[in-house]
Design an enzyme around this catalytic site. Structure first.
Site, PDB file in Angstrom:
ATOM      1  N   SER A   1     -38.086 -43.509-110.015  1.00  0.00           N
ATOM      2  CA  SER A   1     -37.668 -42.550-111.036  1.00  0.00           C
ATOM      3  C   SER A   1     -37.449 -41.140-110.498  1.00  0.00           C
ATOM      4  O   SER A   1     -36.793 -40.325-111.150  1.00  0.00           O
ATOM      5  CB  SER A   1     -38.704 -42.503-112.173  1.00  0.00           C
ATOM      6  OG  SER A   1     -39.915 -41.922-111.736  1.00  0.00           O
TER       7      SER A   1
ATOM      8  N   LYS B   1     -42.973 -36.339-112.377  1.00  0.00           N
ATOM      9  CA  LYS B   1     -41.658 -35.925-112.871  1.00  0.00           C
ATOM     10  C   LYS B   1     -41.447 -34.449-112.546  1.00  0.00           C
ATOM     11  O   LYS B   1     -42.350 -33.745-112.108  1.00  0.00           O
ATOM     12  CB  LYS B   1     -41.543 -36.125-114.389  1.00  0.00           C
ATOM     13  CG  LYS B   1     -41.880 -37.520-114.897  1.00  0.00           C
ATOM     14  CD  LYS B   1     -40.865 -38.574-114.497  1.00  0.00           C
ATOM     15  CE  LYS B   1     -41.275 -39.943-115.045  1.00  0.00           C
ATOM     16  NZ  LYS B   1     -40.379 -41.022-114.551  1.00  0.00           N
TER      17      LYS B   1
END
Length: 229
Positions: free
Chosen positions: A40, A94
């Site tokens: 990701s 993230k």
């Protein structure tokens, strides 16, 4: 165990016990590392990276608790952070896209923050050494995203179904909007919403070591101590 046997055991192993307590306390409150199992954050972080996390930077905590002794810095736009997922509590890595008060929108994978739209330039995907074969088979596009703070590379997967657009939103007080650099393969704030400040554990600063799942977890020597800035 009798008191005498307990005292004997303590004399024999107290240095080991104290070392383990200090090490675990250090990892809980000061710094730790996390293993990244998914793509990701490609191309910035690859599957198999072990990433160093500075925990004290966002406030020193009592070890093994969420109780802060100091306020610390607030996460900044562009920081790569580790936080507990609002869905199941697992640790996620993230990038901070929106801080409290920011106005954020995305249109066709093009990011806009506070009325400023990011600009993009094409990069050579061959420059990403160690990219997994399954990801390379999706013919990813590598772009340099700039104009919104720290320039960094992002990855686009044109053939994958993803949420490439969303309407304008305002980041509430005490909340943060997160996105993965692999924009079309990241479960992030587009899906689970804003992340509370209290759930942010620390800032990811560099890759300590990396093991390639495509090559029987052989070390990626070019990623040792690689900064994530």
């Amino acid at each position: 165990m009798t008191f005498e046997r307990l005292r004997t055991w303590w004399r024999a192993y107290r240095s080991t016990v104290l070392f383990l307590c200090l090490m675990l306390g250090f990892r809980s409150a000061w710094a730790d590392w996390v293993t990244v199992p998914t793509g990701s954050m490609n191309p910035t972080i690859l599957e198999g990276d072990r990433v160093l996390v500075d925990k004290h930077v966002f406030g020193l905590r009592i070890p093994f608790t969420r109780v802060h002794l100091t306020a610390g810095e607030d996460p900044a736009r562009g920081d790569i952070v580790v936080f507990d997922s609002p869905v199941d509590g697992t640790s996620l890595v993230k990038r901070v896209i929106g801080v409290p008060g920011d106005v954020v929108s995305v249109e066709g994978d093009r990011l806009t923050v506070n009325g400023h739209t990011a600009h993009y330039s094409a990069r050579d995907i061959e420059s990403v050494r160690g990219l997994l074969a399954a990801t390379a088979a999706e013919h990813p596009l590598l772009l340099r995203e700039g104009g919104l703070g720290k320039p960094h590379d992002v990855m686009i997967l044109p053939g994958r179904l993803a949420r490439r657009s969303f309407e304008t939103l305002v980041v509430p007080d005490g909340r943060y909007f997160m996105m993965g650099d692999n924009r079309d393969n990241s479960a992030d704030s587009r899906y689970f919403g804003f992340v509370p400040r209290s759930d942010i554990i620390g800032r990811a600063t560099r890759v300590i070591v990396s093991f390639n799942p495509d090559r029987h977890y052989a070390p990626r020597s070019d990623r040792f101590f690689l900064p994530l800035s």
